[in-house]
Design an enzyme around this catalytic site. Structure first.
Site, PDB file in Angstrom:
ATOM      1  N   ASP A  45      10.282   0.804  -2.540  1.00  0.00           N
ATOM      2  CA  ASP A  45       9.480  -0.302  -1.996  1.00  0.00           C
ATOM      3  C   ASP A  45       9.120  -0.026  -0.543  1.00  0.00           C
ATOM      4  O   ASP A  45       9.769   0.787   0.129  1.00  0.00           O
ATOM      5  CB  ASP A  45      10.289  -1.613  -2.111  1.00  0.00           C
ATOM      6  CG  ASP A  45       9.380  -2.822  -2.289  1.00  0.00           C
ATOM      7  OD1 ASP A  45       8.202  -2.750  -1.901  1.00  0.00           O
ATOM      8  OD2 ASP A  45       9.873  -3.843  -2.804  1.00  0.00           O
ATOM      9  N   SER A  60       0.815  -1.220   0.000  1.00  0.00           N
ATOM     10  CA  SER A  60       0.000   0.000   0.000  1.00  0.00           C
ATOM     11  C   SER A  60       0.849   1.271   0.000  1.00  0.00           C
ATOM     12  O   SER A  60       0.410   2.300  -0.532  1.00  0.00           O
ATOM     13  CB  SER A  60      -0.940  -0.012   1.210  1.00  0.00           C
ATOM     14  OG  SER A  60      -0.207  -0.156   2.410  1.00  0.00           O
ATOM     15  N   ALA A  65       8.078  -1.647   3.467  1.00  0.00           N
ATOM     16  CA  ALA A  65       8.654  -2.630   4.391  1.00  0.00           C
ATOM     17  C   ALA A  65       7.655  -2.894   5.514  1.00  0.00           C
ATOM     18  O   ALA A  65       6.788  -2.069   5.790  1.00  0.00           O
ATOM     19  CB  ALA A  65       9.974  -2.124   4.970  1.00  0.00           C
ATOM     20  N   ASP A  66       7.802  -4.052   6.138  1.00  0.00           N
ATOM     21  CA  ASP A  66       6.951  -4.394   7.276  1.00  0.00           C
ATOM     22  C   ASP A  66       7.566  -3.897   8.579  1.00  0.00           C
ATOM     23  O   ASP A  66       6.853  -3.625   9.534  1.00  0.00           O
ATOM     24  CB  ASP A  66       6.735  -5.908   7.324  1.00  0.00           C
ATOM     25  CG  ASP A  66       6.059  -6.379   6.041  1.00  0.00           C
ATOM     26  OD1 ASP A  66       4.941  -5.932   5.776  1.00  0.00           O
ATOM     27  OD2 ASP A  66       6.693  -7.143   5.280  1.00  0.00           O
ATOM     28  N   GLY A 101       5.312  -9.001   3.597  1.00  0.00           N
ATOM     29  CA  GLY A 101       3.912  -9.016   4.036  1.00  0.00           C
ATOM     30  C   GLY A 101       2.962  -9.299   2.889  1.00  0.00           C
ATOM     31  O   GLY A 101       1.877  -9.841   3.084  1.00  0.00           O
ATOM     32  N   GLU A 112      11.063  -8.836  -4.940  1.00  0.00           N
ATOM     33  CA  GLU A 112      11.468  -7.519  -4.421  1.00  0.00           C
ATOM     34  C   GLU A 112      12.971  -7.510  -4.146  1.00  0.00           C
ATOM     35  O   GLU A 112      13.659  -6.527  -4.430  1.00  0.00           O
ATOM     36  CB  GLU A 112      10.693  -7.198  -3.135  1.00  0.00           C
ATOM     37  CG  GLU A 112       9.217  -6.921  -3.383  1.00  0.00           C
ATOM     38  CD  GLU A 112       8.393  -6.794  -2.119  1.00  0.00           C
ATOM     39  OE1 GLU A 112       7.393  -6.083  -2.132  1.00  0.00           O
ATOM     40  OE2 GLU A 112       8.739  -7.422  -1.097  1.00  0.00           O
TER      41      GLU A 112
HETATM   42  C1  5RP Z   1       5.336  -7.016   0.081  1.00  0.00           C
HETATM   43  C2  5RP Z   1       6.088  -6.134   0.983  1.00  0.00           C
HETATM   44  C3  5RP Z   1       5.491  -4.797   1.278  1.00  0.00           C
HETATM   45  O1  5RP Z   1       6.352  -3.806   0.809  1.00  0.00           O
HETATM   46  C4  5RP Z   1       5.321  -4.694   2.778  1.00  0.00           C
HETATM   47  O2  5RP Z   1       4.441  -5.736   3.201  1.00  0.00           O
HETATM   48  C5  5RP Z   1       4.743  -3.344   3.197  1.00  0.00           C
HETATM   49  O3  5RP Z   1       3.461  -3.185   2.678  1.00  0.00           O
HETATM   50  P1  5RP Z   1       2.526  -1.972   3.108  1.00  0.00           P
HETATM   51  O4  5RP Z   1       3.162  -0.720   2.601  1.00  0.00           O
HETATM   52  O5  5RP Z   1       1.184  -2.276   2.492  1.00  0.00           O
HETATM   53  O6  5RP Z   1       2.440  -1.999   4.634  1.00  0.00           O
HETATM   54  O7  5RP Z   1       7.168  -6.440   1.443  1.00  0.00           O
HETATM   55  O8  5RP Z   1       5.916  -8.283  -0.033  1.00  0.00           O
END
Ligand code: 5RP
Length: 230
Positions: free
Chosen positions: A87, A34, A89-90, A103, A110
């Site tokens: 990108d 997102s 990150a979690d 996530g 990635e």
């Molecule tokens: C997908 C990822 C996403 O970048 C990570 O989950 C973060 O997503 P979000 O911005 O929706 O919290 O690693 O594999």
């Protein structure tokens, strides 16, 4: 596994700040999730205004959104290199830039795109920052390797849960046709050695620990954006 995440405003500020660093002529890795989606939308608007870029998507979802936004795309095997990947990150430790991704179960691609890029610009809201990495680590594995890999991860100290699909019976199947488990190691004091140990397991495609990849992180908030570079 996705963390709850912060406000859309914070995510948007982070995503747009990273998109603003992109210049004409660049090849850009397009991240998943997102927060990265805000960067993709901002890049789409800039392309409408004349920005000349080529995007390399990191997932089916990123590709779908980039097409909708009118960003010219290419596969990793069609470009000479990638200037910057943007990108989400979690979880991320700002002191080191080490982070956990996956996530959205897109971490293998990635990491492939990040590894091919000169720069990896991570975009997050403040709920993703931590002093020590302790989020679960996503591990993508070949489907029939699931029991073997799970046992090996448990011997490394991780508590393993196979990721289940929300709107389908059975497990999540990645864009690459594989399975994903989430491994809980508690606080990860030595991310580098855990990353090496996980990468060595036969049957593992890749895991969500990113150690030594990040060159910049933008943290959006209700008030603005703060960017740290490494
Ligand atoms: C997908 C990822 C996403 O970048 C990570 O989950 C973060 O997503 P979000 O911005 O929706 O919290 O690693 O594999």
């Amino acid at each position: 596994m996705k963390s709850a995440g912060g406000s859309d405003d914070a995510k948007q500020r982070a995503g747009e700040a990273a998109a603003q660093t992109v210049e004409s002529g660049m090849t850009v890795g397009l991240g998943t999730g997102s927060t990265a989606a805000y960067a993709i939308r901002a890049l789409g608007e800039a392309v409408d205004d004349g920005l000349d870029i080529v995007g390399v998507p990191t997932s089916f979802g990123a590709r779908e959104l980039a097409i909708e936004c009118g960003i010219p795309l290419a596969g990793l095997d069609e470009v000479d290199g990638i200037d910057v990947a943007i990108d989400g990150a979690d979880q991320i430790v700002l002191d080191t830039g080490n982070c956990i991704k996956g996530g959205g179960a897109a971490h293998s691609r990635e990491k492939l795109v990040a590894g091919a890029a000169d720069e990896l610009h991570i975009v997050v809201d403040p709920t993703k920052t931590a002093e020590t990495l302790d989020h679960t680590v996503a591990v993508e594995m070949l489907p029939d390797a699931h029991p073997v890999v799970s046992e090996k991860i448990e011997s490394l100290g991780g508590e393993v849960t196979l990721r289940r699909a929300a709107n389908k019976d059975g497990p999540v199947v990645t864009d690459n046709g594989n399975l994903v488990c989430d491994a809980d190691f508690g606080a990860i004091d030595d991310p580098e050695s855990l990353a090496t140990d996980l990468s060595r397991l036969p049957g593992v495609v890749d895991h969500g620990l990113f150690v030594g990849y990040v060159t910049a992180v933008s943290v959006g908030s209700e008030d603005g954006v703060s960017t740290t570079t490494y």
